[in-house]
Design a protein around this motif. Sequence first.
Motif, PDB file in Angstrom:
ATOM      1  N   PRO A   1     -10.613   9.921 -16.416  1.00 13.37           N
ATOM      2  CA  PRO A   1      -9.953   8.766 -17.050  1.00 13.37           C
ATOM      3  C   PRO A   1      -9.593   9.118 -18.484  1.00 13.37           C
ATOM      4  O   PRO A   1     -10.381   9.747 -19.197  1.00 13.37           O
ATOM      5  CB  PRO A   1     -11.032   7.679 -17.000  1.00 13.37           C
ATOM      6  CG  PRO A   1     -12.018   8.138 -15.971  1.00 13.37           C
ATOM      7  CD  PRO A   1     -12.000   9.632 -16.061  1.00 13.37           C
TER       8      PRO A   1
ATOM      9  N   LEU B   1      -6.399   9.845 -14.755  1.00 14.39           N
ATOM     10  CA  LEU B   1      -6.303   8.407 -14.534  1.00 14.39           C
ATOM     11  C   LEU B   1      -6.122   7.682 -15.866  1.00 14.39           C
ATOM     12  O   LEU B   1      -6.927   7.865 -16.784  1.00 14.39           O
ATOM     13  CB  LEU B   1      -7.568   7.887 -13.841  1.00 14.39           C
ATOM     14  CG  LEU B   1      -7.729   6.369 -13.747  1.00 14.39           C
ATOM     15  CD1 LEU B   1      -6.645   5.755 -12.861  1.00 14.39           C
ATOM     16  CD2 LEU B   1      -9.116   5.996 -13.237  1.00 14.39           C
TER      17      LEU B   1
ATOM     18  N   ILE C   1      -5.596   3.707 -17.287  1.00 15.83           N
ATOM     19  CA  ILE C   1      -5.657   2.305 -16.890  1.00 15.83           C
ATOM     20  C   ILE C   1      -5.118   1.445 -18.017  1.00 15.83           C
ATOM     21  O   ILE C   1      -5.609   1.507 -19.153  1.00 15.83           O
ATOM     22  CB  ILE C   1      -7.106   1.884 -16.562  1.00 15.83           C
ATOM     23  CG1 ILE C   1      -7.662   2.765 -15.436  1.00 15.83           C
ATOM     24  CG2 ILE C   1      -7.165   0.412 -16.157  1.00 15.83           C
ATOM     25  CD1 ILE C   1      -9.163   2.737 -15.331  1.00 15.83           C
TER      26      ILE C   1
ATOM     27  N   ASP D   1      -5.416  -1.657 -19.405  1.00 15.97           N
ATOM     28  CA  ASP D   1      -6.480  -2.657 -19.274  1.00 15.97           C
ATOM     29  C   ASP D   1      -5.957  -4.024 -19.693  1.00 15.97           C
ATOM     30  O   ASP D   1      -5.873  -4.339 -20.882  1.00 15.97           O
ATOM     31  CB  ASP D   1      -7.675  -2.238 -20.141  1.00 15.97           C
ATOM     32  CG  ASP D   1      -8.959  -2.915 -19.720  1.00 15.97           C
ATOM     33  OD1 ASP D   1      -8.886  -3.858 -18.919  1.00 15.97           O
ATOM     34  OD2 ASP D   1     -10.026  -2.489 -20.189  1.00 15.97           O
TER      35      ASP D   1
ATOM     36  N   LYS E   1      -2.950   2.829 -13.296  1.00 19.17           N
ATOM     37  CA  LYS E   1      -3.407   1.566 -12.738  1.00 19.17           C
ATOM     38  C   LYS E   1      -3.302   0.454 -13.774  1.00 19.17           C
ATOM     39  O   LYS E   1      -3.457   0.684 -14.982  1.00 19.17           O
ATOM     40  CB  LYS E   1      -4.868   1.678 -12.296  1.00 19.17           C
ATOM     41  CG  LYS E   1      -5.078   2.503 -11.028  1.00 19.17           C
ATOM     42  CD  LYS E   1      -4.696   1.714  -9.791  1.00 19.17           C
ATOM     43  CE  LYS E   1      -5.066   2.442  -8.521  1.00 19.17           C
ATOM     44  NZ  LYS E   1      -4.759   1.657  -7.317  1.00 19.17           N
TER      45      LYS E   1
ATOM     46  N   GLY F   1      -5.307  -2.997 -14.592  1.00 19.55           N
ATOM     47  CA  GLY F   1      -6.512  -3.695 -14.168  1.00 19.55           C
ATOM     48  C   GLY F   1      -7.605  -3.650 -15.196  1.00 19.55           C
ATOM     49  O   GLY F   1      -7.370  -3.409 -16.377  1.00 19.55           O
ATOM     50  N   ARG F   2      -8.818  -3.891 -14.721  1.00 14.39           N
ATOM     51  CA  ARG F   2     -10.004  -3.864 -15.566  1.00 14.39           C
ATOM     52  C   ARG F   2     -10.623  -2.477 -15.482  1.00 14.39           C
ATOM     53  O   ARG F   2     -10.874  -1.956 -14.397  1.00 14.39           O
ATOM     54  CB  ARG F   2     -11.021  -4.922 -15.121  1.00 14.39           C
ATOM     55  CG  ARG F   2     -10.443  -6.334 -15.082  1.00 14.39           C
ATOM     56  CD  ARG F   2      -9.927  -6.778 -16.429  1.00 14.39           C
ATOM     57  NE  ARG F   2     -11.001  -6.869 -17.415  1.00 14.39           N
ATOM     58  CZ  ARG F   2     -10.802  -7.047 -18.706  1.00 14.39           C
ATOM     59  NH1 ARG F   2      -9.566  -7.117 -19.189  1.00 14.39           N
ATOM     60  NH2 ARG F   2     -11.809  -7.138 -19.528  1.00 14.39           N
ATOM     61  N   THR F   3     -10.913  -1.858 -16.623  1.00 15.03           N
ATOM     62  CA  THR F   3     -11.203  -0.441 -16.684  1.00 15.03           C
ATOM     63  C   THR F   3     -12.371  -0.009 -15.808  1.00 15.03           C
ATOM     64  O   THR F   3     -12.238   0.872 -14.969  1.00 15.03           O
ATOM     65  CB  THR F   3     -11.469  -0.017 -18.147  1.00 15.03           C
ATOM     66  OG1 THR F   3     -10.347  -0.372 -18.932  1.00 15.03           O
ATOM     67  CG2 THR F   3     -11.702   1.473 -18.228  1.00 15.03           C
TER      68      THR F   3
ATOM     69  N   ASP G   1     -13.903  -1.352 -13.330  1.00 14.43           N
ATOM     70  CA  ASP G   1     -13.688  -1.557 -11.902  1.00 14.43           C
ATOM     71  C   ASP G   1     -12.764  -0.492 -11.336  1.00 14.43           C
ATOM     72  O   ASP G   1     -13.003   0.048 -10.250  1.00 14.43           O
ATOM     73  CB  ASP G   1     -13.084  -2.941 -11.647  1.00 14.43           C
ATOM     74  CG  ASP G   1     -14.088  -4.066 -11.882  1.00 14.43           C
ATOM     75  OD1 ASP G   1     -15.285  -3.816 -11.686  1.00 14.43           O
ATOM     76  OD2 ASP G   1     -13.660  -5.166 -12.265  1.00 14.43           O
ATOM     77  N   GLU G   2     -11.695  -0.197 -12.046  1.00 15.37           N
ATOM     78  CA  GLU G   2     -10.694   0.733 -11.541  1.00 15.37           C
ATOM     79  C   GLU G   2     -11.226   2.161 -11.456  1.00 15.37           C
ATOM     80  O   GLU G   2     -10.878   2.909 -10.534  1.00 15.37           O
ATOM     81  CB  GLU G   2      -9.435   0.700 -12.413  1.00 15.37           C
ATOM     82  CG  GLU G   2      -8.674  -0.606 -12.356  1.00 15.37           C
ATOM     83  CD  GLU G   2      -8.057  -0.871 -10.996  1.00 15.37           C
ATOM     84  OE1 GLU G   2      -7.973   0.076 -10.180  1.00 15.37           O
ATOM     85  OE2 GLU G   2      -7.666  -2.022 -10.739  1.00 15.37           O
TER      86      GLU G   2
ATOM     87  N   GLU H   1     -13.275   2.388  -8.264  1.00 17.92           N
ATOM     88  CA  GLU H   1     -12.435   2.199  -7.082  1.00 17.92           C
ATOM     89  C   GLU H   1     -11.549   3.420  -6.830  1.00 17.92           C
ATOM     90  O   GLU H   1     -11.393   3.868  -5.689  1.00 17.92           O
ATOM     91  CB  GLU H   1     -11.570   0.944  -7.250  1.00 17.92           C
ATOM     92  CG  GLU H   1     -12.336  -0.362  -7.138  1.00 17.92           C
ATOM     93  CD  GLU H   1     -13.021  -0.514  -5.797  1.00 17.92           C
ATOM     94  OE1 GLU H   1     -12.380  -0.210  -4.772  1.00 17.92           O
ATOM     95  OE2 GLU H   1     -14.193  -0.917  -5.765  1.00 17.92           O
ATOM     96  N   VAL H   2     -10.950   3.950  -7.885  1.00 17.83           N
ATOM     97  CA  VAL H   2     -10.105   5.142  -7.737  1.00 17.83           C
ATOM     98  C   VAL H   2     -10.950   6.331  -7.286  1.00 17.83           C
ATOM     99  O   VAL H   2     -10.521   7.117  -6.422  1.00 17.83           O
ATOM    100  CB  VAL H   2      -9.381   5.463  -9.065  1.00 17.83           C
ATOM    101  CG1 VAL H   2      -8.731   6.847  -9.014  1.00 17.83           C
ATOM    102  CG2 VAL H   2      -8.324   4.407  -9.359  1.00 17.83           C
TER     103      VAL H   2
END
Length: 274
Positions: free
Chosen positions: A7, A35, A37, A39, A87, A89-91, A93-94, A97-98
Amino acid sequence: MKKILVPTDFSEQANIALKAAAGIARKSSAEIILLHIIDLPHEAMDMIQPGYDVPEIMFFKEHAEAKLTQTSLSEELSGLNVSQILKLGRTFDEVTEVAKANNIDLIVMGSHGASGFKELFIGSNTEKVIRTSNIPVLAIKGNETEVNFDKVVFANDFTEETAQGFQKIVDFLKLNGSTPHFLMVNTPNNFKPTHVAEELAHAFLKQFNLDDYEFSIYNDLDIEKGILNFAERVNADLIAMGTHGRKGFARLLNGSISEDLMNHSPRSIITFKL
């Protein structure tokens, strides 16, 4: 090791983590997945519907895509297999999930940075990333241009319930040519005589066919202070920790103890699910 997730918020600290990941990828011929995100607050996420473009969000999205591409072409990643994921989203969580969706073997993260990335390793977000991930997480700390894993301190209680996950740590150490320094911290509430601790630890370690390792017993007021003080004494490059819920030695990653280790250690930390 086949896939490493990195990330990034494009900060200096994230770039240091990327260099560490690149070094590991070269040793294992692994793919690096970058990755980023964006956020967004919940209100902005609620605005995003299929087929509906929010101008401000699209601006940030296009800018982030360009930065990801630029990063993937950087000198540090030359010759490596690199892919990109963006992505919204919320950091925290992502990240998990990723990692799960892409069969990631290792997550490498900077411990602080810009654009809100700092919060990943402070307070409840730290615990959530680690607790919800069955994948090892390597948190790179400090400002050095190169990250070494020559001397790794791994504290454990050397009980059989940790044996299955322990192999992951051994594999990581061998991959990086690390000299493992296994540690048992004696505290007033959980004290073992030296001969008992040595017998327990060496019997446990024998099953992993380690060619070279060091073992120490360190007395301190509590576990986290013992780990931090011992790592300072031997000038360790990395602290390794195991967690498997809320039992036994997993207390390391519960409540204030985990926050102390993550926030107070100047050294990089890697966690494994045991």
